[in-house]
Structure formats: structure tokens, C-alpha cells
Design an enzyme around this catalytic site. Structure first.
Site, PDB file in Angstrom:
ATOM      1  N   SER A   1      -5.632   2.277  12.481  1.00  0.00           N
ATOM      2  CA  SER A   1      -4.406   2.274  11.701  1.00  0.00           C
ATOM      3  C   SER A   1      -3.573   1.037  11.979  1.00  0.00           C
ATOM      4  O   SER A   1      -4.098  -0.092  11.932  1.00  0.00           O
ATOM      5  CB  SER A   1      -3.569   3.612  11.895  1.00  0.00           C
ATOM      6  OG  SER A   1      -2.391   3.711  10.764  1.00  0.00           O
TER       7      SER A   1
ATOM      8  N   ASP B   1      -7.125   6.922   6.682  1.00  0.00           N
ATOM      9  CA  ASP B   1      -6.548   6.529   7.965  1.00  0.00           C
ATOM     10  C   ASP B   1      -7.533   6.970   9.079  1.00  0.00           C
ATOM     11  O   ASP B   1      -7.854   8.432   9.181  1.00  0.00           O
ATOM     12  CB  ASP B   1      -5.001   7.121   8.351  1.00  0.00           C
ATOM     13  CG  ASP B   1      -4.318   6.428   9.332  1.00  0.00           C
ATOM     14  OD1 ASP B   1      -4.905   6.411  10.206  1.00  0.00           O
ATOM     15  OD2 ASP B   1      -3.463   6.044   8.949  1.00  0.00           O
TER      16      ASP B   1
END
Length: 598
Positions: free
Chosen positions: A343, A458
Site C-alpha cells: 500500500s 490493497d
């Protein structure tokens, strides 16, 4: 002449008469390079002692692959864990070069343990060492014999080997360079396994030098090597494959192969970097841009087992702290030989992998995430709360068409494939597309669709702190920076929440509403929030108790928190990072147990 058990240092405390009695029960045999000595799942058939040669243990992985666990050197036993537990072998063991082995059958092993109880203490110590090697740096897991293979007659492979030899000397490591002429001087029939054993014992690394050629020496190099390094010109095209499939080599069999791509200034690329990787069937690829530069130093650190990996967790705006950590580590003289993250941690790691200095990293992240809101293009939700165009534009602006395999420093990012329910590790291809997948918070940013079988979101959904990913591809010490909040959500945000327009009136369009935290917490509820921390050799966890992942404006205080946490870690009394870089890396690699800074 058949070896005696008394010749093995591992058994030198056992009574001599017991060992002599056992000798009559041992079996002495050879294992050709590439052949298996034992396979995972098979019942134990005794304990083996390596007389000469080299063995390697592998853990089976998906789709018939193998993950290297470590090497067994002459004089060491193998198979003792399964023998003591009377359970099937958990790993497979293959000969990395022609090897000689002595087998002690189960009944003889039981008799030896009964006659010499202290042997169980030796076995327990060895098993503990090997168990720790699965999660910590261990010299057993590192190659020592390298085949340096030039893919073009214009490559001065001896010059490259001598440059690395000199760089290793500066690190306090000794390397031997062996050519065909050196081998011929041994005997008319060539070098034996015992000759290679002696070279290993005297040196930290052995370089076997050869061009690609249809010669006995070339085949000896690739057959005897723990790892193959192909040296290739960046302005040349590879033949595909580089070697015929029938050429025997255990290193090729298990993909213990790397490409060193040589650059000579203004290269006119004839092939992509990934084409070289595919042609060589390589697991890793490194760039070497000049003789006496940081790339040569990095390769020397990798060989000397002193390379440093940096892995950064996700955490939204809290990931700004990574910038301060990187600044502090650089000020301490520490290089990064491989970087990765999940991320926003992946985004910051990518900035460092691009070769940007500290000021440029701060400038670009501030411009992309602080000055304007990249998540401000709200839509009526269908697959996400925002269109994602602003994020795409910022990634395009700062990373352009850069390919991961062309970065200054090796890099990876982690996303989650919702179709497969597994993590996706990005090590090649478009950098900005990999980052876009890694930061695609479910419900906020639209997912990334790749082909027919990948729906990427993610990476924090399954793995927010990918220390284990780095451990699988990196054999040196790992510095991990974890900025994730353990609670992950503020209950007050959901007590009598306002409507959308009331939220916008109070907070504007610059900050994400509480649903961002809600969706992220729901998506990662099954993930252990402490996962990965124990795998880092040095863990840095900056203190930012009241900073939420949505606080994109709190840039300066997060960067400061990261810097202060890293400085505190570097000032621990062990002094691991207070010396110049080579000493600091050596201390870190030798330590095995480092301070935790929080």
C-alpha cells in the site's frame, strides 16, 4: 576407502569403540548432481552424513516448485529430524554437485544414541539452529560457489570478477577466482568434489569463470555451482533459452540463477530487461552500471551475506513516517539493497528504489498527497467511492512508464488478488500499475483488473507488513518499519454520524470520510495485526497514537515521528548502526537479535 564415522567432527565426542562398531553398518554411496537424496513426505531411512560435495534442502511449494532452505556442507548430518521424530521428511534434499554420502540406518542410529546419550544434545542443538534458520539469517542458507558466465565475447568477465573480489575484500571477505587453466593444473581429469570442498573451506566465496561454450569446463562450472550468475550486455539480445534444456545443472533445476545486466553509458536497448530474465530462467536480476559504483558494492554485499533489505508497511497517511525513517537510515550510512512494501509503504519504498534523494521524496509525496487530495474525485459508489483518476494521474506524473525491473534498486510491492484469495507480489512490469493495485483500498478505490483471473486490491487485505515476502527473496538482514495502528478504527466516528453533505460542510473534500477506516478494518479483520514483526531483524514502529490513516495533512509530524524512531533505534547501546556502512552492515548481519524501537 570407506570413510569412518570417527572422521566427522559432529561425532568426535562419541566413544571410539562405538563408532568402530557402527562403521560396519554404514552404507557409503555417491549422489550425482541434481539427484535427490530424500524427498518430502517419504519415511526416514536413517541419518546421512555428507562426506564430500554439496547438498541443499528445499521446501515444496505450489505447482511443483521448490524453495531453498539451506545447504548441507561436508561433515554435517541430514535427515536427523525425521529420524528422531519417526515422521516423514518435511523437506527434500538434492545434490548440488556430485556428492559422497554415508548412511547410518535406523537400527544403528538408535544404538548410537543409546550408547552415547550426549549425541542427542548435539542433535538438539543442530535442529534448533536449522529451525531458527527458517526465519533468521543463517550462513547455511547462502551459496558459496558461483558460476560467473559471460554471455558475450565482448564481456571482460575476469575484470568483473576481480572488481567483486576487491569489493568483498573491503567487506572483510575472501573470494577465490578459478579459471579453466586453474582447473587443468589440478589433474588431467579435472577437479574433484574434494577439491571444491577445500576451496569452500578456505574462502567466503568461489567464482568459477567461463563463457557460454560447448566445453567440459563450462559444464563443470554450471554443474558445480551453488548459484549461476549470467553477465549480459544491456544493449544485446539474448537467445531464448540461453542454454539448451538438456544441459545439466542443479542450479538451473531449482532456479538458483541470476542475471547481471551490464550497462555502458548510453545503451541502445536491444531487448527488455525482462526478456533477459526469461531467457536465463532467472529468479533475480541486477543492474551494474559502472565498475566502481554502488551496484558493484551491492553485488559484493549480496555475495558476502551483508546486503540489507528494507520493508515498509501500509498505513495510509501514517506511512509518511517511512520518509523520516529512510532519511535517518541514510544519514547512518546504510544502503538499501532491496526494498518493498504494501500500500502506501510500497509507494514510499518505490520512491527510494527510483534513486531519489530525501528532499525529492519529500517534495513528490507532499505534492501528490498533501497539497491536493488524490481521493477527492467522489462518485456515487458502484465499485468504489472515488473514480481513481486523480490517483492514476499522480502515479503517472511521478513514476511514468518506469518498469520495476529497471529500477535503481530491486523492488517489490504487494497487492491482494480477490479472485484467487491470495497475495500478489509485483516484481516486474509497470511500477505505477503495481502501486495502483497495492493502494486500492476496497470500497474506496476501484480494483485493478488484470486479464481474466486477477482482481487486485490493497495488499493490506491479506498482508500489510510483507517481511516474509522479503525473507523469501533476500538472504541478508531485514529492517522493517511498521506504521499500522493496532486498533485501526475510532469508535467516535460512528456515534451519531452526520450525512454526507454535513460531513463535507464540516471537513471539506480534502479528507476521506470515516467509511474509509470502516472498509479497511472490515477488509483486514482476519489479518493478524502483529504479523511480520517477529521476522524483522530490526523493527522500527514510530509512535503516532492519534494519527489516523486518513490524516493526509499531518505530513510533517509523521515524518518527524519516523525520523525520531529510527534515530532512537540507531543509538541503542549495541552500536550496530553507528559505524560506517560496511561495519554497521557486518554487525547487523552477525547479530541475529537486534533491539526493537517503538
Amino acid at each position: 576407502m570407506k570413510p569412518s564415522l570417527a572422521e566427522f567432527k559432529f561425532l568426535n565426542a562419541a566413544p571410539n569403540d562405538v563408532l568402530l562398531a557402527m562403521d560396519a553398518m554404514t552404507e557409503w554411496f555417491s549422489v550425482p548432481a541434481g539427484w535427490s537424496l530424500m524427498n518430502a513426505g517419504e519415511p526416514p531411512e536413517g541419518v546421512y552424513f555428507l562426506v564430500s560435495g554439496s547438498l541443499a534442502a528445499f521446501k515444496p511449494v505450489d505447482r511443483g516448485g521448490h524453495q531453498l532452505l539451506g545447504y548441507i556442507r561436508p561433515g554435517e548430518p541430514v535427515g536427523e529430524m525425521a529420524m528422531i521424530a519417526r515422521e516423514p521428511h518435511s523437506s527434500s534434499v538434492f545434490a548440488m554437485r556430485d556428492s559422497e554420502v554415508l548412511r547410518l540406518p535406523p537400527n544403528a542410529f538408535d544404538f548410537l544414541v543409546h550408547a552415547h546419550p550426549a549425541m542427542m544434545e548435539h542433535m538438539a542443538r543442530l535442529m534448533l539452529t536449522r529451525a531458527r534458520a527458517n526465519t533468521k539469517v543463517s550462513p547455511r542458507a547462502d551459496p558459496k560457489v558461483y558460476a560467473f558466465i559471460s554471455t558475450s565475447p565482448t564481456i571482460d568477465i575476469m575484470l568483473r570478477a576481480r572488481t567483486l573480489q576487491a569489493a568483498l575484500k573491503r567487506l572483510g571477505a575472501r573470494a577465490a577466482i578459478i579459471t579453466e587453466e586453474d582447473e587443468r593444473s589440478i589433474s588431467a581429469d579435472g577437479a574433484s568434489s574434494a577439491w571444491f570442498d577445500a576451496l569452500e573451506a578456505k574462502n567466503d566465496a568461489v567464482f568459477l569463470i567461463s563463457p557460454i561454450a560447448d566445453t567440459r569446463w563450462f559444464r563443470t562450472c554450471i554443474r558445480q555451482a551453488d548459484r549461476i550468475w549470467y553477465f549480459a550486455r544491456a544493449d544485446a539480445r539474448p537467445s531464448t533459452p540461453l542454454l539448451p534444456p538438456e544441459d545439466p545443472s542443479p542450479a538451473r533445476q531449482f532456479r538458483l540463477v541470476d542475471v547481471i545486466l551490464l550497462h555502458h553509458g548510453m545503451d541502445r536497448k536491444a531487448a527488455t530487461t525482462d526478456e533477459w530474465r526469461v531467457a536465463a530462467e532467472a529468479a533475480r536480476l541486477f543492474h551494474w552500471r559502472g565498475l566502481e559504483d554502488e551496484d558493484a558494492a551491492r553485488l559484493a554485499r549480496i555475495i558476502a551475506r551483508k546486503s540489507v533489505g528494507l520493508v515498509l508497511s501500509g498505513g495510509g497517511a501514517r506511512a509518511y513516517a517511512h520518509i523520516g525513517v529512510i532519511r535517518a537510515l541514510r544519514e547512518a550510512g546504510l544502503p538499501f539493497d532491496i526494498l518493498g512494501g504494501t500500500s502506501m509503504g510500497g509507494v514510499i519504498a518505490a520512491c527510494a528504489a527510483m534513486g531519489w534523494d530525501d528532499n525529492e521524496i519529500e517534495y513528490r509525496i507532499r505534492k501528490a498527497f498533501v497539497e491536493t487530495n488524490p481521493l477527492g474525485d467522489y462518485v456515487i459508489p458502484v465499485v468504489g467511492m472515488v473514480r481513481g483518476r486523480r490517483v492514476d494521474d499522480r502515479l503517472q506524473e511521478h513514476f511514468g512508464e518506469t518498469l520495476i525491473e529497471d529500477l535503481t534498486t530491486p523492488f517489490f510491492a504487494v497487492s491482494t488478488n480477490l479472485i484467487a484469495g491470495a497475495i500478489r507480489v509485483h516484481r516486474a512490469g509497470s511500477l505505477r500499475k503495481a502501486l495502483r493495485a497495492s493502494i486500492s483500498l476496497p470500497g474506496i478505490l476501484p480494483p485493478v483488473v488484470v486479464g481474466d483471473h486477477e482482481l487486485l486490491v490493497d495488499g493490506a487485505v491479506l498482508l500489510n507488513f510483507p517481511v516474509d515476502v522479503l525473507r523469501d527473496m533476500h538472504r541478508g538482514p531485514i529492517i522493517g518499519v511498521d506504521v499500522a495502528r493496532r486498533d485501526g478504527i475510532d469508535i467516535e466516528d460512528f456515534r451519531n454520524p452526520p450525512g454526507f453533505f454535513s460531513w463535507v460542510a464540516a471537513h471539506g473534500f480534502q479528507g476521506a470520510p470515516p467509511i474509509a477506516s470502516l472498509l479497511m478494518r472490515a477488509a483486514t479483520l482476519a489479518v493478524d495485526p502483529w504479523e511480520g514483526r517477529s521476522g524483522a531483524d530490526l523493527l522500527i514502529a514510530p509512535e503516532m497514537a492519534d494519527v489516523d490513516m486518513r490524516d493526509w495533512k499531518r505530513f510533517d509530524e509523521c515524518v518527524t515521528a519516523g525520523y525520531e524512531a529510527a534515530v532512537a533505534a540507531l543509538q541503542r547501546p549495541h552500536g550496530l548502526f553507528n559505524a560506517p556502512s560496511t561495519d554497521a552492515i557486518g554487525d547487523l548481519a552477525a547479530s541475529g537479535a537486534l533491539e526493537i524501537a517503538e
